[in-house]
Write a protein that holds these residues in place. Structure first.
Motif, short mmCIF file in Angstrom:
data_model
loop_
_atom_site.label_atom_id
_atom_site.label_comp_id
_atom_site.label_asym_id
_atom_site.label_seq_id
_atom_site.Cartn_x
_atom_site.Cartn_y
_atom_site.Cartn_z
N THR A 1 0.85 -1.18 0.00
CA THR A 1 0.00 0.00 0.00
C THR A 1 0.89 1.24 0.00
OG1 THR A 1 -1.81 1.13 1.14
CG2 THR A 1 -0.17 0.08 2.54
N PRO B 1 1.22 5.30 1.56
CA PRO B 1 0.83 5.84 2.87
C PRO B 1 -0.55 6.51 2.88
CG PRO B 1 3.00 6.64 2.18
CD PRO B 1 2.39 5.97 1.00
N GLN B 2 -1.16 6.61 1.70
CA GLN B 2 -2.41 7.35 1.60
C GLN B 2 -3.60 6.58 2.16
OE1 GLN B 2 -2.33 8.10 -2.52
NE2 GLN B 2 -3.65 9.89 -2.36
N PRO B 3 -4.50 7.28 2.88
CA PRO B 3 -5.67 6.58 3.42
C PRO B 3 -6.49 5.89 2.32
CG PRO B 3 -5.51 8.78 4.33
CD PRO B 3 -4.44 8.67 3.30
N GLN C 1 -5.01 2.60 1.30
CA GLN C 1 -5.19 1.66 2.39
C GLN C 1 -6.53 0.94 2.32
OE1 GLN C 1 -5.88 2.79 6.52
NE2 GLN C 1 -4.46 4.37 5.85
N LYS C 2 -7.58 1.74 2.01
CA LYS C 2 -8.92 1.15 1.94
C LYS C 2 -8.97 0.10 0.84
CE LYS C 2 -11.82 4.81 3.67
NZ LYS C 2 -11.75 6.15 3.10
N GLU D 1 4.68 -0.84 3.08
CA GLU D 1 4.30 0.49 2.59
C GLU D 1 5.34 0.92 1.56
OE1 GLU D 1 2.76 3.85 5.30
OE2 GLU D 1 4.75 4.55 4.68
N SER E 1 6.93 5.75 0.48
CA SER E 1 6.83 6.41 1.78
C SER E 1 7.75 7.62 1.83
CB SER E 1 7.26 5.45 2.88
OG SER E 1 6.60 4.23 2.73
N GLY F 1 -0.13 5.22 6.35
CA GLY F 1 -1.11 4.28 5.80
C GLY F 1 -0.74 2.82 6.03
N GLU G 1 -1.30 1.80 9.69
CA GLU G 1 -2.73 1.72 10.01
C GLU G 1 -3.34 0.43 9.45
OE1 GLU G 1 -5.55 5.06 9.20
OE2 GLU G 1 -3.79 6.21 9.91
N LEU G 2 -2.99 0.14 8.22
CA LEU G 2 -3.53 -1.07 7.60
C LEU G 2 -3.07 -2.32 8.36
CD1 LEU G 2 -5.12 -2.37 5.25
CD2 LEU G 2 -2.97 -2.41 3.96
#
Ligand SMILES: Nc1ncnc2c1ncn2[C@@H]1O[C@H](COP(=O)(O)OP(=O)(O)OP(=O)(O)O)[C@@H](O)[C@H]1O
Ligand SMILES: [Mg+2]
Length: 382
Positions: free
Chosen positions: A249, A251-253, A256-257, A278, A281, A298, A301-302
């Motif tokens: 992924t 780092p962007q939200p 991540q989704k 990630e 980055s 991101g 968080e994931l």
């Protein structure tokens, strides 16, 4: 506990990798014993020394876990000569049943699918660099380019459109670059031509890349997935029940989704998610100033959300892109590049968590193979 019928239904996901049909259809499920808190399954093999036993142990355990059965024993016996003959007839085979020896997949210790759900996040770049990094750690590594529609692995390894050689045993030999064994549809089709396979054709092509390619013994087979979820992952999950998923992924939200959707898909086809990397980055200027171009956090968080490790954060660096275009991964070309260092760290992390299936592989060497043969018949051990 599930019923016998439910167990049989679940065991239809256990595919004999050589015959390419499920063990239920093949009549290879000899016995199912349902205990108070465990289930034991006996699978009949075509030969006592079948090197595919580990494949079946993993696949049966996985199928039963899907039914909520955590304790599961898998035992083996051998089909009697009569059963073999009947099976051979049913399959319309004239030249004897496969013996497991041809299926080199069993000699692959770790299968890691590199996926993301979203395009352009650096799956292919990470796959080639991670392969080079694992080689640098002394591992034997193969890369399968499963992006049949948009293959980029040959170019990133500096391989043109040379056709791979065929062995005397009629197996396709992978090409090699940087000590990595590589297979891609790009070796078989004219450059830049679009491959439009779907469904059964796609399944067949991927199957061939796994079964008809002489991978030999590998510590790692990395599989570069196409963007998105779907067909390819489904097929691979079926062919390689031991495969694990490494999610890339940015780092962007938003990225991540999408990556989370890929994780959900992995769970649906019951592949384990091994962890997250990630990529992209931030960018550090030669003067040392850092710009988080695609945001921050991101990957972590994931990883937290999925409760898996974040194996590393690979920064944007120009040499990574330049080297990919030049056909030599940055990890091999310049180990001091910050992206190389980050990928090396990911490789070491993967090695550290490597469960590698052994508990199973090792016990298997010890496991007796029971033989249920009709009285008087002798069993030729192929
Ligand atoms: N860390 C990085 N630093 C610099 N460039 C990068 C980095 N990661 C990827 N790139 C570049 O970004 C582009 C996309 O990368 P790549 O092709 O590896 O992504 P992908 O996820 O495999 O894409 P696709 O979904 O199309 O298969 C490439 O041009 C690559 O060189
Ligand atoms: Mg790609």
């Amino acid at each position: 506990m599930p019923t016998r019928e439910e167990i049989l239904e679940a065991l239809k996901s256990v595919i004999d990798p050589e015959i390419r049909k499920d063990v239920v259809e093949l009549g290879m499920v000899r016995e199912i014993t349902i205990g108070d808190d465990r289930v034991d399954v006996m699978i009949s093999l075509t030969t006592g020394g079948c090197p595919l036993r580990n494949h079946f142990v993993v696949a049966v355990r996985k199928a039963l876990r899907g039914l909520g059965v955590d304790e599961c024993g898998v035992e083996f016996d051998v089909l009697s000569p009569e059963e073999k003959a009947a099976l051979q007839k049913k399959l319309g085979m004239s030249s004897g049943l496969p013996t497991g020896d041809a299926a080199g997949l069993n000699a692959i210790r770790n299968v890691i699918c590199v996926g993301s759900g979203k395009g352009g996040v650096g799956k292919s770049s990470l796959t080639v660099n991670l392969a080079a990094a694992l080689v640098a750690e002394g591992k034997t590594v193969g890369v399968l380019d499963a992006d049949v529609w948009g293959y980029s692995i040959p170019r990133m390894f500096g391989l043109g459109s040379d056709r791979p050689p065929i062995s005397p045993q009629r197996k396709i030999l992978p090409l090699e670059s940087q000590g990595v064994k590589i297979m891609s549809i790009g070796f078989f089709v004219p450059e830049d031509s679009a491959v439009v396979w779907r469904g059964p054709m796609l399944h067949k092509a991927l199957n061939q890349f796994l079964e008809d390619v002489e991978w030999g013994a590998l510590d790692y087979l990395l599989i570069d997935l196409p963007p998105g979820t779907g067909d390819v992952s489904m097929t691979l999950a079926q062919l390689l029940p031991q495969a694990q998923f490494l999610l890339v992924t940015t780092p962007q939200p938003a990225a991540q989704k999408v990556a989370k959707r890929a994780a959900e898909m992995a769970t649906k086809v019951s592949l384990d998610v091994l962890g997250v990397v990630e990529n992209m980055s931030g960018f550090t200027t030669p003067g040392g100033e850092r710009f988080p171009i695609f945001g921050e956090g991101g990957g972590q968080e994931l990883a937290d959300e999925l409760d898996v490790p974040l194996f590393g954060k690979v920064p944007l660096t120009m040499p990574l892109r330049v080297q990919a275009d030049a056909g030599v991964p940055i990890v091999a070309e310049d180990p001091s590049d910050p992206a190389s260092q980050a990928v090396r760290q990911v490789a070491r992390g993967l090695i550290a968590v490597e469960p590698q299936l052994p508990p199973v592989l090792e016990d298997l060497a010890e496991l007796p193979v029971m033989q249920h043969e009709p009285k008087g018949a002798s069993l030729p051990m192929a």
